[in-house]
Motif scaffolding. Structure first.
Motif, mmCIF file in Angstrom:
data_model
loop_
_atom_site.group_PDB
_atom_site.id
_atom_site.type_symbol
_atom_site.label_atom_id
_atom_site.label_comp_id
_atom_site.label_asym_id
_atom_site.label_seq_id
_atom_site.Cartn_x
_atom_site.Cartn_y
_atom_site.Cartn_z
ATOM 1 N N VAL A 123 -126.336 -16.490 -109.501
ATOM 2 C CA VAL A 123 -126.088 -17.536 -108.583
ATOM 3 C C VAL A 123 -125.097 -18.694 -109.263
ATOM 4 C CG1 VAL A 123 -127.134 -19.459 -107.365
ATOM 5 C CG2 VAL A 123 -127.968 -17.198 -107.547
ATOM 6 N N ALA A 124 -125.166 -19.319 -110.119
ATOM 7 C CA ALA A 124 -123.769 -19.799 -111.033
ATOM 8 C C ALA A 124 -122.225 -19.377 -111.503
ATOM 9 C CB ALA A 124 -124.851 -20.023 -112.424
ATOM 10 N N ILE A 125 -122.633 -18.052 -111.251
ATOM 11 C CA ILE A 125 -121.336 -17.360 -111.058
ATOM 12 C C ILE A 125 -120.657 -16.540 -110.595
ATOM 13 C CG2 ILE A 125 -120.460 -15.896 -112.663
ATOM 14 C CD1 ILE A 125 -120.973 -17.897 -114.470
ATOM 15 N N CYS A 126 -121.095 -15.942 -110.141
ATOM 16 C CA CYS A 126 -121.167 -15.230 -107.800
ATOM 17 C C CYS A 126 -120.899 -16.013 -107.279
ATOM 18 C CB CYS A 126 -121.665 -13.866 -108.016
ATOM 19 S SG CYS A 126 -121.715 -12.382 -108.976
ATOM 20 N N GLU A 127 -121.466 -17.337 -106.919
ATOM 21 C CA GLU A 127 -121.817 -18.258 -105.946
ATOM 22 C C GLU A 127 -121.997 -19.618 -106.614
ATOM 23 O OE1 GLU A 127 -125.147 -17.097 -103.019
ATOM 24 O OE2 GLU A 127 -125.041 -15.520 -103.781
ATOM 25 N N PRO A 128 -120.781 -20.343 -107.333
ATOM 26 C CA PRO A 128 -120.807 -21.705 -107.592
ATOM 27 C C PRO A 128 -120.698 -22.715 -107.197
ATOM 28 C CG PRO A 128 -118.664 -20.510 -108.061
ATOM 29 C CD PRO A 128 -119.512 -19.370 -107.164
ATOM 30 N N LEU A 129 -120.668 -22.515 -105.572
ATOM 31 C CA LEU A 129 -120.547 -23.659 -104.843
ATOM 32 C C LEU A 129 -121.696 -23.875 -103.839
ATOM 33 C CD1 LEU A 129 -117.398 -22.631 -102.119
ATOM 34 C CD2 LEU A 129 -117.676 -24.271 -104.301
ATOM 35 N N HIS A 130 -122.938 -22.740 -104.045
ATOM 36 C CA HIS A 130 -124.290 -22.636 -103.730
ATOM 37 C C HIS A 130 -125.146 -23.728 -104.816
ATOM 38 C CE1 HIS A 130 -122.992 -21.198 -100.158
ATOM 39 N NE2 HIS A 130 -122.753 -20.534 -99.765
ATOM 40 N N TYR A 131 -124.588 -23.410 -105.890
ATOM 41 C CA TYR A 131 -125.635 -23.544 -107.197
ATOM 42 C C TYR A 131 -126.647 -24.189 -106.841
ATOM 43 C CZ TYR A 131 -127.607 -23.882 -112.064
ATOM 44 O OH TYR A 131 -128.157 -23.099 -112.770
ATOM 45 N N PRO A 132 -125.501 -25.661 -107.068
ATOM 46 C CA PRO A 132 -126.193 -27.324 -106.785
ATOM 47 C C PRO A 132 -127.345 -27.212 -106.260
ATOM 48 C CG PRO A 132 -124.221 -27.554 -107.482
ATOM 49 C CD PRO A 132 -124.430 -26.264 -107.139
ATOM 50 N N THR A 133 -127.145 -26.828 -104.575
ATOM 51 C CA THR A 133 -128.147 -26.638 -103.949
ATOM 52 C C THR A 133 -129.265 -25.691 -104.457
ATOM 53 O OG1 THR A 133 -126.830 -25.713 -102.375
ATOM 54 C CG2 THR A 133 -126.537 -28.199 -102.206
ATOM 55 N N ARG A 134 -129.064 -24.417 -104.273
ATOM 56 C CA ARG A 134 -129.929 -23.714 -104.706
ATOM 57 C C ARG A 134 -130.652 -23.955 -106.089
ATOM 58 N NH1 ARG A 134 -127.465 -17.950 -102.276
ATOM 59 N NH2 ARG A 134 -126.247 -18.425 -100.189
ATOM 60 N N VAL A 135 -130.215 -24.670 -107.164
ATOM 61 C CA VAL A 135 -130.953 -24.073 -108.025
ATOM 62 C C VAL A 135 -131.237 -25.778 -108.590
ATOM 63 C CG1 VAL A 135 -131.345 -23.592 -110.342
ATOM 64 C CG2 VAL A 135 -129.597 -22.043 -109.116
ATOM 65 N N THR A 136 -132.393 -26.021 -108.013
ATOM 66 C CA THR A 136 -132.121 -27.558 -108.214
ATOM 67 C C THR A 136 -133.948 -27.439 -109.179
ATOM 68 O OG1 THR A 136 -134.239 -27.691 -106.570
ATOM 69 C CG2 THR A 136 -131.840 -28.385 -106.124
ATOM 70 N N VAL A 137 -134.180 -28.818 -109.985
ATOM 71 C CA VAL A 137 -135.390 -28.296 -111.079
ATOM 72 C C VAL A 137 -136.587 -28.364 -110.149
ATOM 73 C CG1 VAL A 137 -136.848 -30.022 -112.547
ATOM 74 C CG2 VAL A 137 -134.497 -29.697 -112.880
ATOM 75 N N THR A 138 -136.722 -28.982 -109.059
ATOM 76 C CA THR A 138 -137.590 -28.197 -108.048
ATOM 77 C C THR A 138 -138.292 -26.947 -108.495
ATOM 78 O OG1 THR A 138 -137.942 -30.246 -107.610
ATOM 79 C CG2 THR A 138 -139.472 -29.249 -106.142
#
Length: 323
Positions: A123-138
């Motif tokens: 997700v971080a490399i292939c979909e970087p724009l979605h990373y902050p919303t998709r990968v959260t601490v929770t």
């Protein structure tokens, strides 16, 4: 002759039902194996304890979970494996079943953590724009909890008969051996080895292709401008470096993981040389991960210095900037 035969079996009083002592018992090779497993255990526990003390951020939560599984691997699995390899099993069927169940949980959680790390980097490399919303601490915390819970439940189901009837798959007295029926064994081999390896390899192939394309694009952009690289480019560089480091961890894990689990698909390899070599490689992997972090992560090296200099005991040390 009877005394000599009795000396070579685990329970002389159960002559017809007792296992013979392991081939490595009371030999120089047995002592070497025992020392190697002891060294693996000490280093795995100590190094992963350093990782556990050092960590925070979504990706690092995944590394923390992997470090916990590696720590438990070195604390529980490795010492008892050394005992099984060089001695008869005198701890009883109940302890044997618990040992195999706990070992399976730790291995399952370790595999699950590797899949989560691969998904995170994808997700971080292939979909970087979605990373902050998709990968959260929770969400990462929920995924880690699900990883461990699924490992507990899944291995409980696979080993249900073995847990409810300890000693069911024991070939003779003096050996700790787990097992499952044929159908469960096939399902377990697919779900615990083939499927995870396929998922990890596919995700990291996508990550590798995308990372190469992004690296070329960044080099072209930097060459086209004269001022310092923007914050966005620095962020991409950081993500690519994290992908590279965790990619090394994943590749090393697969190299150590595959030989052991491939034995499940090769008949008559249980307790053979191939099986023992594969199991030893599996024990090396948890010890190598912290070494990889130390080589690639400056924050981990800084954390180690803080720990060994005892600065971690000072008030406010938890607020120290590790980056």
């Amino acid at each position: 002759m009877e005394d000599q035969d009795g000396a070579e079996i685990c329970f002389p009083q159960l002559l017809n039902a007792s296992c013979r002592k392991p081939n490595l018992s009371q030999t120089k090779d047995g002592l070497l194996y025992f020392l190697l497993y002891f060294i693996f255990s000490v280093f795995t526990v100590a190094l992963n304890l350093l990782v556990i003390i050092s960590l925070h951020t979504p990706t690092n939560l995944l590394i923390l979970s992997l470090a916990v599984s590696d720590f438990l691997f070195g604390l529980v699995i490795t010492p008892l494996r050394a005992h099984v390899l060089t001695n008869c099993w005198f701890l009883g069927d109940l302890i044997c079943s618990l040992y195999i169940y706990v070992s399976s949980i730790i291995l399952g959680a370790s595999i699950g953590n590797m899949i989560l790390i691969s998904v995170d980097r994808y997700v971080a490399i292939c979909e970087p724009l979605h990373y902050p919303t998709r990968v959260t601490v929770t969400r990462v915390k929920m995924c880690v909890c699900m990883c461990w819970t699924c490992s507990v439940v899944y291995n409980g189901l696979i080993l249900k008969d073995f847990l409810t009837e300890p000693g069911r798959y024991r070939p003779c007295y003096g050996r700790c051996a787990g097992g499952a029926d044929d159908i469960s064994g096939i399902i377990d081999n697919v779900l615990s080895s083939l499927a995870p390896v396929a998922v990890i390899v596919i995700l990291y192939m996508r990550v590798f292709v995308t990372a190469v394309a992004q690296a070329r694009a960044m080099r072209s952009h930097v060459a086209a401008v004269t001022h310092q690289p923007s914050g966005n480019i620095m962020t991409k560089k950081s993500e690519l470096k994290a992908a590279r480091t965790l990619g090394v961890v994943v590749v090393v894990y697969l190299i150590c993981f595959c030989p052991f689990f491939s034995c499940a698909f090769v008949p008559d390899t249980a307790d053979g040389d191939l099986y023992n070599i594969g199991f030893m490689l599996l024990h090396i992997s948890p010890c190598l991960n912290p070494v990889i972090y130390a080589l690639f992560y400056p924050w981990f090296r800084k954390a180690i210095r803080l720990i060994f200099s005892l600065q971690i005991l000072q008030p406010g040390s938890c607020e120290t900037n590790m980056l």
